[in-house]
Design a protein around this motif. Structure first.
Motif, short mmCIF file in Angstrom:
data_model
loop_
_atom_site.label_atom_id
_atom_site.label_comp_id
_atom_site.label_asym_id
_atom_site.label_seq_id
_atom_site.Cartn_x
_atom_site.Cartn_y
_atom_site.Cartn_z
N UNK A 25 -49.67 -21.60 23.98
CA UNK A 25 -49.60 -22.73 23.30
C UNK A 25 -49.64 -24.03 23.95
N UNK A 26 -48.94 -24.05 25.07
CA UNK A 26 -49.05 -25.25 25.83
C UNK A 26 -50.31 -25.57 26.57
N UNK A 27 -51.01 -24.38 27.02
CA UNK A 27 -52.35 -24.69 27.46
C UNK A 27 -53.41 -24.95 26.29
N UNK A 28 -53.36 -24.73 25.16
CA UNK A 28 -54.27 -25.18 24.09
C UNK A 28 -53.67 -26.56 23.59
N UNK A 29 -52.37 -27.10 23.50
CA UNK A 29 -51.98 -28.38 23.44
C UNK A 29 -52.83 -29.25 24.34
N UNK A 30 -52.69 -29.11 25.63
CA UNK A 30 -52.86 -29.86 26.78
C UNK A 30 -54.33 -30.04 26.70
N UNK A 31 -55.08 -28.93 26.64
CA UNK A 31 -56.66 -28.86 26.37
C UNK A 31 -56.90 -29.72 25.32
N UNK A 32 -56.35 -29.73 24.24
CA UNK A 32 -56.90 -30.54 22.93
C UNK A 32 -56.50 -32.10 23.39
N UNK A 33 -55.43 -32.37 24.02
CA UNK A 33 -55.15 -33.69 24.29
C UNK A 33 -56.17 -34.27 25.33
N UNK A 34 -56.55 -33.54 26.40
CA UNK A 34 -57.48 -34.11 27.29
C UNK A 34 -58.85 -34.30 26.73
N UNK A 35 -59.28 -33.37 25.85
CA UNK A 35 -60.49 -33.55 25.00
C UNK A 35 -60.59 -34.80 24.33
N UNK A 36 -59.47 -35.10 23.31
CA UNK A 36 -59.27 -36.14 22.40
C UNK A 36 -59.23 -37.67 23.14
N UNK A 37 -58.68 -37.42 24.36
CA UNK A 37 -58.41 -38.97 25.10
C UNK A 37 -59.95 -39.41 25.65
N UNK A 38 -60.42 -38.41 26.46
CA UNK A 38 -61.55 -38.88 27.24
C UNK A 38 -62.58 -37.95 27.19
N UNK A 39 -63.94 -38.39 27.48
CA UNK A 39 -64.97 -37.33 27.46
C UNK A 39 -64.93 -36.43 28.66
N UNK A 40 -65.56 -35.49 28.98
CA UNK A 40 -65.48 -34.63 29.99
C UNK A 40 -64.83 -33.17 29.83
N UNK A 41 -65.04 -32.38 31.05
CA UNK A 41 -64.72 -31.11 30.94
C UNK A 41 -63.03 -31.17 30.82
N UNK A 42 -62.54 -29.99 30.23
CA UNK A 42 -61.14 -29.78 30.09
C UNK A 42 -60.61 -29.42 31.56
N UNK A 43 -61.31 -28.46 32.28
CA UNK A 43 -61.00 -27.92 33.22
C UNK A 43 -61.68 -28.50 34.81
#
Length: 485
Positions: free
Chosen positions: A311-329
């Protein structure tokens, strides 16, 4: 820097066997403990079923008798040295010791039952049949094991790849001894000596492959299990200098005997160099059963942690994607075990795009490249969670020295003596240096030297308990650090 080359080397001998599995005396000893234990535990019920009939484990005293013999028998075998590697490889020479140890275990059993006045309740035929079955079964198993190990060693499956440092008379005598070795557990690949131009193309039929610098590169690119230094013992300063450099390599380092050592009978310690005088000065921390323990620790715990933090991995990935463009990893090249390059996984914590600097620039306080989400996940180490997949895939370990960027690795390798000793084990998500406050920016050479000291200590003193201690301290205090930007 030449130390870090990872390309294939043209020094690779044609006769080197790539598919060999280096034999470990500790692993072989452990296997024989299990096999002997099975004979002690299973012979009793089998004999009971044949002679008396029925289930022995539901009988009154028989299960206790079997467990007693099992415990005492294994203790006596260990005490008698029957699990020493040289004893395992000489089953006929140790047949009398096997008989005596088994007989002693059963005599102890009879003495205990007699003192408890229950000897009449145990069948004497069963006792003698059980003892005979154990002796015959254990001896036959050891003979079969010897034949199998001997055959696999002679065809190179169990061969250990060995390098010799020094091309003098000591090396010649050692190679003569190794050539007589039966079975052939050790595959001598070549000789390295700084004076190779004066030695000639070979020593006792083994090719001279270069100097010490070339040997360091060779070990980085090839699997080497043991390095034997064969120099006169009176050249102590040169010996210390060479061994200090070799400590950086993921191989066992042995000091070969001086010439006088070949003139006296030698009683060897239990290892794969049977009857050859030498002293081990550096031992790889992960060898024998330790390799299995570390492998299980990493695979099992990383899989469980991935499920736990999903769940933490999913939340962090969504937050990164929403804040700025670019790959999550974010992927970056790092040096791992024995300077092998791999790609480390991290959550992206900086803005994507822009010119990529030629040299890696560590993050600093209030670094404008870091996003708001990135600042939080770096401070709490959540950006490191994708490295659980590096552990699961085998590139990293849960605990070990933190991997540095490639250019930092080369820079500090040139500045810090013994820097590459931290690469004798796989890099880790957390480590001994990190839980002692040495994480984040290393803006001075002193900080990096301190980190290297902690990493080297870990690589030379690994244990399962040490790993669990580091993981526990990481869980308590290791996720938030004032040094991480």
């Amino acid at each position: 820097m030449t130390e870090n080359t990872n390309s294939s080397t043209d020094l690779r001998p044609a006769f080197r066997r790539e598919s060999s599995y280096p034999i470990s005396s500790a692993v072989v000893s452990g296997i024989y403990v299990c096999l002997d234990g099975l004979w002690f535990l299973l012979s009793g019920p089998v004999v009971y079923g044949i002679y008396i009939g029925g289930d022995m484990w539901s009988a009154d005293l028989y299960p206790a008798a079997v467990c007693f013999v099992w415990l005492v028998g294994l203790f006596l075998f260990r005490y008698s040295g029957l699990y020493d590697f040289n004893a395992i490889m000489a089953p006929f020479g140790n047949m009398a010791q096997i008989i005596v140890s088994c007989a002693t275990a059963f005599l102890f059993l009879m003495a205990v039952f007699f003192s408890l006045k229950v000897s009449e309740d145990i069948s004497r035929v069963w006792t003698f049949s059980y003892a005979s079955t154990c002796v015959v079964g254990i001896f036959v198993t050891r003979v079969i094991g010897y034949v199998v190990i001997n055959h696999l060693a002679n065809i190179g499956v169990f061969a250990r790849n060995v390098l010799i440092v020094g091309g003098g008379r000591q090396a010649e005598r050692l190679l003569e001894q190794l050539d007589k070795e039966k079975p052939r557990f050790n595959n001598v690949i070549g000789v390295f000596d700084d004076r190779h131009a004066r030695i000639g193309p070979s020593v006792a039929g083994i090719p001279v492959l270069g100097n010490l610098d070339q040997m360091m590169r060779f070990v980085r690119s090839n699997r080497v299990d043991d390095i034997i230094v064969t120099l006169p013992w009176n050249a102590d300063e040169r010996l210390m200098s060479i061994i200090s450099r070799l400590r950086e390599l993921p191989a066992n380092i042995h000091l070969g005997s001086d010439l006088v050592g070949f003139r006296f009978p030698y009683r060897p310690s239990p290892n794969h160099f049977i009857g050859i005088p030498m002293m081990q000065v550096v031992k790889t921390p992960l060898s024998g059963w330790n390799i299995v323990v570390k492998w299980l620790e990493d695979r099992i715990l990383s899989a469980l942690l991935i499920l736990l933090f999903a769940p933490v991995l999913a939340v962090v990935a969504i937050a990164i994607r929403l804040e700025s463009p670019g790959p999550v990893i974010f992927r970056q090249k790092r040096y791992g075990y024995n300077n092998e390059i791999f790609y480390i996984f991290k959550f992206r914590s900086m803005y994507h795009g822009g010119k990529v600097p030629e040299k890696t620039v560590q993050a600093t306080k209030d670094d404008p490249r870091i996003t708001r989400v990135g600042r939080f996940i770096r401070k709490t180490s959540l950006d490191e969670l994708p490295q659980l997949f590096n552990v699961l895939f085998g590139d990293m370990s849960l605990v070990g020295p933190r991997p540095h960027a490639v250019d930092h690795n080369e820079e500090y390798g040139a500045l810090i003596t013994g820097y590459f000793a931290r690469h004798r084990v796989k890099p880790g998500i957390t480590g001994w240096a990190q839980i002692n406050g040495l994480r984040g920016e290393t803006d001075t050479l002193e900080k990096m030297e301190a980190r290297v000291r902690y990493d080297t200590y870990y690589s030379e003193n690994w244990s399962l308990f040490f790993d669990l201690q580091i993981l526990a301290r990481t869980a308590i205090v290791g996720f938030v650090s004032k040094n991480a930007y």
